[in-house]
Every structure is written in C-alpha cells, then in structure tokens.
Design an enzyme around this catalytic site. Structure first.
Site, mmCIF file in Angstrom:
data_model
loop_
_atom_site.group_PDB
_atom_site.id
_atom_site.type_symbol
_atom_site.label_atom_id
_atom_site.label_comp_id
_atom_site.label_asym_id
_atom_site.label_seq_id
_atom_site.Cartn_x
_atom_site.Cartn_y
_atom_site.Cartn_z
ATOM 1 N N ASP A 487 0.808 -1.214 0.000
ATOM 2 C CA ASP A 487 0.000 0.000 0.000
ATOM 3 C C ASP A 487 0.843 1.267 0.000
ATOM 4 O O ASP A 487 0.330 2.356 -0.242
ATOM 5 C CB ASP A 487 -0.857 0.029 1.278
HETATM 6 C C1 BGC Z 1 0.138 1.256 6.246
HETATM 7 C C2 BGC Z 1 -0.172 0.057 5.439
HETATM 8 C C3 BGC Z 1 -1.649 -0.063 5.263
HETATM 9 C C4 BGC Z 1 -2.239 1.230 4.725
HETATM 10 C C5 BGC Z 1 -3.734 1.140 4.659
HETATM 11 C C6 BGC Z 1 -0.480 2.464 5.617
HETATM 12 O O1 BGC Z 1 -0.218 3.570 6.384
HETATM 13 O O2 BGC Z 1 1.517 1.391 6.371
HETATM 14 O O3 BGC Z 1 0.346 -1.096 6.048
HETATM 15 O O4 BGC Z 1 -1.943 -1.090 4.388
HETATM 16 O O5 BGC Z 1 -1.859 2.313 5.493
HETATM 17 O O6 BGC Z 1 -4.346 2.290 4.222
HETATM 18 C C1 NOJ Z 2 -1.950 -3.844 5.290
HETATM 19 C C2 NOJ Z 2 -3.081 -3.856 4.335
HETATM 20 O O1 NOJ Z 2 -4.264 -4.258 4.992
HETATM 21 C C3 NOJ Z 2 -2.799 -4.762 3.159
HETATM 22 O O2 NOJ Z 2 -3.845 -4.683 2.237
HETATM 23 C C4 NOJ Z 2 -1.482 -4.413 2.527
HETATM 24 O O3 NOJ Z 2 -1.216 -5.346 1.509
HETATM 25 C C5 NOJ Z 2 -0.360 -4.405 3.536
HETATM 26 N N1 NOJ Z 2 -0.694 -3.550 4.626
HETATM 27 C C6 NOJ Z 2 0.958 -3.960 2.936
HETATM 28 O O4 NOJ Z 2 0.962 -2.618 2.625
#
Ligand code: BGC
Ligand code: NOJ
Length: 814
Positions: A487
């Site tokens: 993400d």
């Molecule tokens: C986090 C990710 C997460 C995302 C969701 C980010 O700030 O680091 O792990 O998947 O937010 O919106």
């Molecule tokens: C958490 C999110 O829920 C997931 O969708 C994503 O793949 C991981 N973070 C890595 O960014």
C-alpha cells in the site's frame, strides 16, 4: 521472558501477570455482535460495524493505556477498600491473577484480601449480547460484607462522531431504567430503532447511568466516587455521558461462593413497534425482555458457553495436525485457525491498533483471508466472495474497501489499486478447491452493487484478468496504479503536502510506473483462471489466459529480472526499483517471493537465485524484512514507503504477511529445512520466550516486527488483523505439510524438515475424514501413498466414489 503460558489442553493462553508489555487482547463473538477484550478487561463492543454501531466507549492511545472496558469493582464494606479483580482500572497488587484467553471467551480473575473473583466473558451463539459471569468466593475465615459494582460507558453509536462531535453529543444522551435494567436509547427518539441494555441477575442495591455521578468530578475509573462511597445513587443521565453501573451487596460466609451475571446487549425493534405505549417516547421492551431474562440465568449461560466451545471445536476439527514441533501444532490446531476466523469476521476494522472507525473490509485483504478459513466456514466464504465481487467495478477494478454494514464500496478511498482484482481469482479458486462447489461461478453478481448489472461470477473473474491486460506499461508489465500489495509503494502520488493521503492522492497519469509484483500475481491468478476455465470446458478461454501468462513471463524475464533477483517495479520516470544499481531499496521481498510462488524461474535457475538473494540480503533472526537497504529519507516519487523511519512497516520492517510467500516459494524448490526455518522465525508461539522483546501477544501473529534498521529490532506491532494469519496457515498446512486442496481432490505433497520423522493429520475435506500419517524414510520429498492400505499412483487422493466417509492415507517420504 514470559508473561504466561499456553494451556494447550484447554486451548487457552494463560496470562499470569497483568502488566503485559501491551494489552494482550482477545475477541468475543463470531457472528454479528463482537467485542474486544484485553487481559485487564479493557475493550469495547459493537454490533456488526465497529464504527457505526459501537455500544461502549474505549479510549485509544490513552494513558494509562487500554482505557475503557468491562470493569468490575469489589468493595469491602468493612474496611471501605475497593479494587478491580481484573487489575485495571484500580491496579492493586493482586494475588493469583490470571487471564485465560480462549476461543471466543476470556476469563479474568484474582484474589485480594481473601476475596476471590473471576469473570467469564463471552457472547452466546446466535445472540446479540454478551455475558459477564462473575463468581465471588470468600476465602477468609470470617464472614465478608462486600459490594460488587459492574460498569460500562456507553458510546453514542457512531464511534467517529462520538469522539469528535461534542457540541451535539453532550446534549443527546438518553437512558431508561426499568425493573433494574438500564437501557441506553440515545437517538432512539428519532432515526434509530436500536438500543443497548445492561442487566444484572441479582436484586441490585443501586444503579448509575450518569458518568459524572459515578466517577465524581475530576476523578477517573481508577477511583469512582460512588464506589469509594459504597453506594450508587440511581442517577438518570440527561445528555453528557450515559453509562451503566449496577451495585450488588453480598454477605458471604467463610468459603461461601456466589455467582452474579451481567448481560450487556443490543436490540433492534421493528420500526412500527418502537414505542410502548404507541405514540409515547418509551422503548417497547416486550421483545427484548424475554431474551434478557433467559441469559440472566446461570444454567442457560453455562449451556450457551458449552455450545460456544463445541462451535469452536467443530471449526478446528476440520484440520488437526500432530508434528514434532509443538509451536506448529498449537498454532495450526488452535491459535492460527482462530486468528484466521478473526480476520474473516473483522478484516482490518477493529483491534488494539485498528480503531474501528477507519477501514472497512479490504477487497484484497478479505480475498486473501479466505485462504485461511474457507475450510472452516465454506458457506460463509461463499457469501463473502459474492459480497466482495459485488463491489467490483465494471472495468474489472475494485473498490479497495467496503463497509460491512452496507456492503457498499467505500467512495472515500475508491479503486485503482491494480493488484486488487486478482485476489478475487485467488479467493474464488481457493473456495472451489476446498468445496468443489462449481455452481458459485454461475451466481449472478452485480458490479458496484448496481441493480441490473449482474453477470455470472465467472465473468467477474474474466474482467479481473482483462483489467491487467488492458493496463500494461512500457515494458509490458502491469501498471501499478495507486499501489499494489504494498500500500505504501505509491509511484503516482508525488505528495508534498502534510496529511495528504498517500493512497488517494494521484498526481501522475499512471501510464509509466509498473509493478513486477503484480506481474507475478497476474501469472499466478491467470493460471488459476485457466485451470478453472479448462474444468468448465472453456478451452478457448483457457488458451487465451495462458497465452497472456506466457507473454507476462517473458516480460518478467526480460524486464523484471536484475541478474540476481527479480526487480520490484519501474517508477514514473521509468527507473528501476529494487535493482542492484539502487542505493536504497535494492532488493524487495514481494516480487522475489511471489514470482517464485507463481512458478516463475523454477526451471532456469532464476527462482533459486532469487531466494538465495532473499536469504542473503533480507532474512534476519526475527524474520524477513521487506527490502534493503531501508530508505533513509522521504522520496517524493516513492510515497509512503519512504515516510516510515527505517525498519518500520513497509520501509524494511519484517512484514509478516509476506514472509510465508517466501516459505511457500522455498517449498516449491523442495527446500523443506529452509521453509520451516523461516516459518519458525515469526511463529508467535516460538517467540513466546522473548515476549519482552516481541511485546505483542504470543498466541497470534502481528502484522509487523521491527526490522534490523530499527532501534527496536524484533518488536512486534499491529497484532491480530493481518493477512499474516491466513498466509502462514496456508503455508504451513498446504505447502510445508503439503495437505493441499486442489480442484480434483486432496494432494499430499509434504516438504518438511529433513530431521522430522514424519507427522500425522486429520483433515475433513468435502465431507470425508482423512486420517493421514506421513513417515520419513529418506531425506527427500518424494512421497509414496497408500489409501486405505492400497498403494496409489501419484499423490492426488480423489474423493472416494463409494460414499466412504473415512479414509486413511499412509505416506512414505524418501
Ligand atoms: C500502512 C499500510 C496499510 C495502509 C492502509 C499504511 O499507512 O503502512 O500497512 O496497508 O496504510 O491504508
Ligand atoms: C496492510 C493492508 O491491509 C494490506 O492490504 C497491505 O497489503 C499491507 N498492509 C501492505 O501494505
């Protein structure tokens, strides 16, 4: 250092001191009513949606931490001293403290000055209520005169609004009290037909519904004025902060024990029967009263508890293993399976780290979660698939998230995460392999929930496939869009404004930045889709899919390979990410694991090289980090990944979700020792001894463990709601133990450590109980099978044709 121990027999984790490094939580509920509960009774409850139907208040990130909960106080009416048997909020030096977190329930108790008090908290199946079953025992040699107080603070339903809109909310709180039951009815007078209630099984000596009356001015939950005084004074809340507290006075002879039940619940009336008498403003309680009365009875509560235990045992019974490794056994048989159900129920919505007001259910998350629970709850998996597919867009893309209450796609975040659509194929394929229920592909499903837009589910999968084929970049690799699995790799974002969302800010037209990870995922998913098409006789479709797979593999080999490992991406300027020429972010875990997992480079040495590079550059004793070297500063063209300090989260943290991809990839190369070694590094039970370093619960996976660049290397964060649960479960059961569901039947393909003498398992698959015993006779992974005593060709066990319900499989590994 440990803070408790596993009681495998009772399927509980027993916490033996209350001051755990972080609140160690558990979930109550598994259908519509849920609660979070910590080892000191902190937490909150909600109905279906943690944001929109929050029953009780909780203060995230407060001090002291874990503030707000299901708090009980006991007051010695002789001395005037009072304490909480769950330690918080009074934090006395308790004797015999324990918190037993079990599957769907938690028991917390202690002894203090000769008074023992233990509370069992759980939610009966098929009910929207929770029971607090308190047992008090007088261990003194003298009679004891005590008062018991039970308390909760109501949330005014919408948790986001509740925490922000004070100008309104401080004036709207309303309650009713009737026959000793407290009803919370804020906004019931207008558009809500639901209310909450808090009841007690014993005649009460008083109640409180006004928080100000209970706590007293300038006092907190650690010393409520009314508890100190020993008498609740029947306050009725008008606005401000409605709460519920009951007081029960007890005279206990030496050794006498008493049970008191408290029931907190949610009820929704039919709109035309809201008020009683009709036309009044008084809640109609006729429908709810019998429910409350039923559960205020200890026998009914015990029976409901027994049913809950059976429910979980039944779910667990679908797959039980006995290996030489105790950590594997307890994770597979108990805790990892349990965590998978939690991710199914809650996705990423409500935990100690997810406030319940942000994300709904994630499209990619929920599809991946299916891998971990489909065998336990196939019918619910089917429904989940259909709900998810209905938030797909006509283009084949998908809403990144949807709200559980409405099942609608979340417009605030929208779509454009270019990996999303493929996870639907992965989810559906897992469902088909588990159940053999091909009818699901014919289910008419809408796009974007629009009536009239229905097509068979199969076409949704086709559109997922097409979505990528129609969105290729300059190297023939998939365009990344807003982000892929990671993400935080936001290559079209270019955000220079504080507070802007990295996920929704898009400053470039997105026609250049490409993802090698999505390429690997595409190869994996499109092969699954081709296999599905073949089995439906759609050979032309299958050929088309495989043709694109081949082209994608070529693109990966030509433009996605860096000589020693797979590249990660191309940025908006067409520059490489995850390549040897990069000063930072030279090698990444996602593309290297997933390409191998997808079978790319198995025959030409690329897969071996890629995994060797992962081992050399990314593996640490605490798990495998996302990338190396960590980004030392913020890079406009990379986005959120470089916003994190080195070693945390996506910036070179140990992202536990992706570690099992490496595990699976290692099994694909036949490396059982390496696969299991990686599996063990992040297994929370295997890390129990270092709980002071790990800090999160030793019974569930955390999303992240701080990487080697972080000062807190080895410290876990964001436990419970993470794709880590499903993927680790899937990796150990289906790839290391090799008990793999396929379209045709159960494949037995163990890739276990060379030192293991073997293992046994019991797996219920498509209604048949398979008893499996694997014995190692040599060092390799070749398996010879006998089914019910008769040797078979190969290692695929087809469902018995003669209706047998039990099958024994013996396998010799050599
Ligand atoms: C986090 C990710 C997460 C995302 C969701 C980010 O700030 O680091 O792990 O998947 O937010 O919106
Ligand atoms: C958490 C999110 O829920 C997931 O969708 C994503 O793949 C991981 N973070 C890595 O960014």
């Amino acid at each position: 250092m440990k803070f408790g121990y596993f009681d495998d027999q009772d399927r509980e984790y027993v916490i033996t001191r209350p001051d755990t490094p972080l609140p160690w939580i558990n979930y109550l509920g598994c259908q519509e009513y849920f609660g979070i509960i910590s080892n000191t009774a902190g937490g909150y409850s909600f109905y279906r949606d943690a944001r929109l139907r929050r029953l009780t208040r909780y203060r995230y990130n407060n001090v002291p931490m874990d503030c707000g909960g299901r708090y009980i106080y006991i007051r010695d009416n002789h001395s005037g001293r009072f304490w909480s048997p769950s330690w918080q909020p009074t934090r006395h030096d308790l004797g015999d403290y324990s918190c037993r977190h079990g599957l769907g329930y938690t028991v917390i108790g202690s002894a203090y000055e000769g008074i023992e008090a233990r509370t069992r908290y759980f939610i009966p199946l098929d009910e929207n209520l929770e029971i607090w079953q308190l047992t008090v025992v007088n261990r003194r040699t003298e009679p004891a005169r005590i008062s018991v107080f039970a308390s909760i603070e109501f949330c005014l339903w919408d948790a986001q609004d509740d925490a922000t809109n004070f100008q309104r909310n401080l004036s709207i709180g309303q309650v009713e009290v009737e026959d000793g039951i407290i009803y919370h009815k804020t906004e019931y007078r207008e558009r809500r037909n639901h209310f909450a209630y808090f009841a007690c099984s014993e005649p009460t000596a008083g109640f409180e519904t006004s928080r100000d009356a209970f706590l007293g001015p300038y006092r907190g939950w650690e010393a409520p004025a009314a508890v100190a005084a020993g008498q609740l004074c029947n306050s009725i809340a008008h606005g401000w902060s409605p709460m519920g507290a009951h007081q029960v006075n007890l005279d206990l002879a030496p050794r006498e024990s008493r049970q008191i039940l408290f029931v907190l619940g949610y009820h929704e009336n039919p709109v035309e029967q809201k008020f009683d008498p009709p036309g009044s403003q008084t809640i109609n309680k006729k429908l709810v009263k019998p429910v409350i009365a039923r559960y205020l009875d200890a026998k009914t509560a015990d029976a409901a508890f027994a049913r809950l235990r059976e429910h979980w045992d039944k779910l667990r019974s679908t797959c039980q293993v006995e290996t030489p490794d105790i950590h594997t056994n307890r994770m597979v048989n108990i805790w990892n399976a349990y965590q998978c159900m939690a991710t199914f129920n809650l996705s990423r919505s409500a935990s100690f780290y997810e406030s319940g007001i942000g994300r709904g259910l994630g499209f990619r998350d929920s599809n991946q979660d299916l891998l971990g629970f489909v065998h336990m709850a196939p019918c619910r998996a089917r429904q989940r698939i259909l709900d998810l597919a209905a938030t797909q867009l006509p283009s084949g893309g998908a809403y990144h998230q949807y709200q559980p209450l409405t099942k609608r796609g979340n417009n605030d975040i929208g779509g454009g995460f270019n990996d999303d659509p493929h996870w639907l194929i992965v989810g559906v394929s897992a469902y088909l392999k588990e159940t053999g229920d091909w009818s699901v592909l014919d289910e008419p499903v809408r796009y974007d929930n629009r009536p009239g837009s229905e097509t068979p589910l199969y076409e949704h999968l086709q559109r997922s496939f097409r979505y990528t084929v129609e969105r290729l970049g300059p190297h023939g690799l998939p365009l990344i869009g807003r982000a892929d699995w990671n993400d935080c790799l936001n290559l079209n974002c270019f955000s220079d404004t504080p507070g802007q969302s990295f996920q929704t800010t898009t400053s470039k037209d997105g026609k250049v930045a490409e993802s090698v990870f999505i390429a690997g995922l595409f190869v994996f998913a499109a092969r699954e889709l081709a296999a599905i098409a073949c089995r439906r006789g759609l050979n032309a479709d299958a050929a088309r899919y495989l043709n694109e797979v081949q082209k994608m593999e070529q693109a990966i080999c030509q433009h996605g390979w860096d000589g020693e490992w797979f590249l990660r991406a191309y940025d908006n300027a067409g520059a490489k990410i995850g390549a040897k020429e990069c000063k930072e972010g030279r090698i990444f875990i996602e593309s290297n694991s997933f390409c191998v997992l997808a079978g790319i480079g198995l025959d030409d040495g690329r897969a071996e090289k890629a995994l060797a590079a992962v081992g050399k550059h990314l593996a640490t004793p605490h798990g495998i980090v996302v990338q190396q070297p960590a980004y030392s500063g913020y890079y406009l063209h990379l986005g959120e990944i470089s916003s994190y300090p080195p070693g945390y989260k996506e910036n070179a943290g140990i992202f536990c979700h992706v570690n099992p991809w490496v595990v699976i990839a290692e099994t694909r190369l036949g490396h059982g020792d390496q696969a299991f070694d990686y599996y063990r590094r992040i297994n929370p039970s295997a890390r129990e001894e270092i709980s002071d370093v790990h800090r999160c619960e030793p019974y569930v996976y955390a999303q992240m463990i701080a990487g080697k660049d972080a000062p807190t290397f080895g410290e876990a964060k964001n436990s419970w709601l993470t794709g880590t649960a499903a993927w680790n479960y899937y990796a150990i059961v289906q790839w290391i133990l090799g008990l793999r569901a396929t379209f045709e039947g159960l494949l037995i393909a163990p890739v276990i450590p060379s030192q293991w003498p073997g293992f046994t398992a019991r797996r219920i698959y498509r209604g048949v109980v398979y008893k499996i015993a694997i014995e190692r006779k040599g060092n390799g992974n070749r398996v010879a099978l006998a089914v019910d005593g008769a040797p078979i060709e190969g290692n695929l066990v087809l469902p018995p044709r003669d209706g047998r319900r039990e099958v024994s499989i013996r396998g010799i590994l050599s």
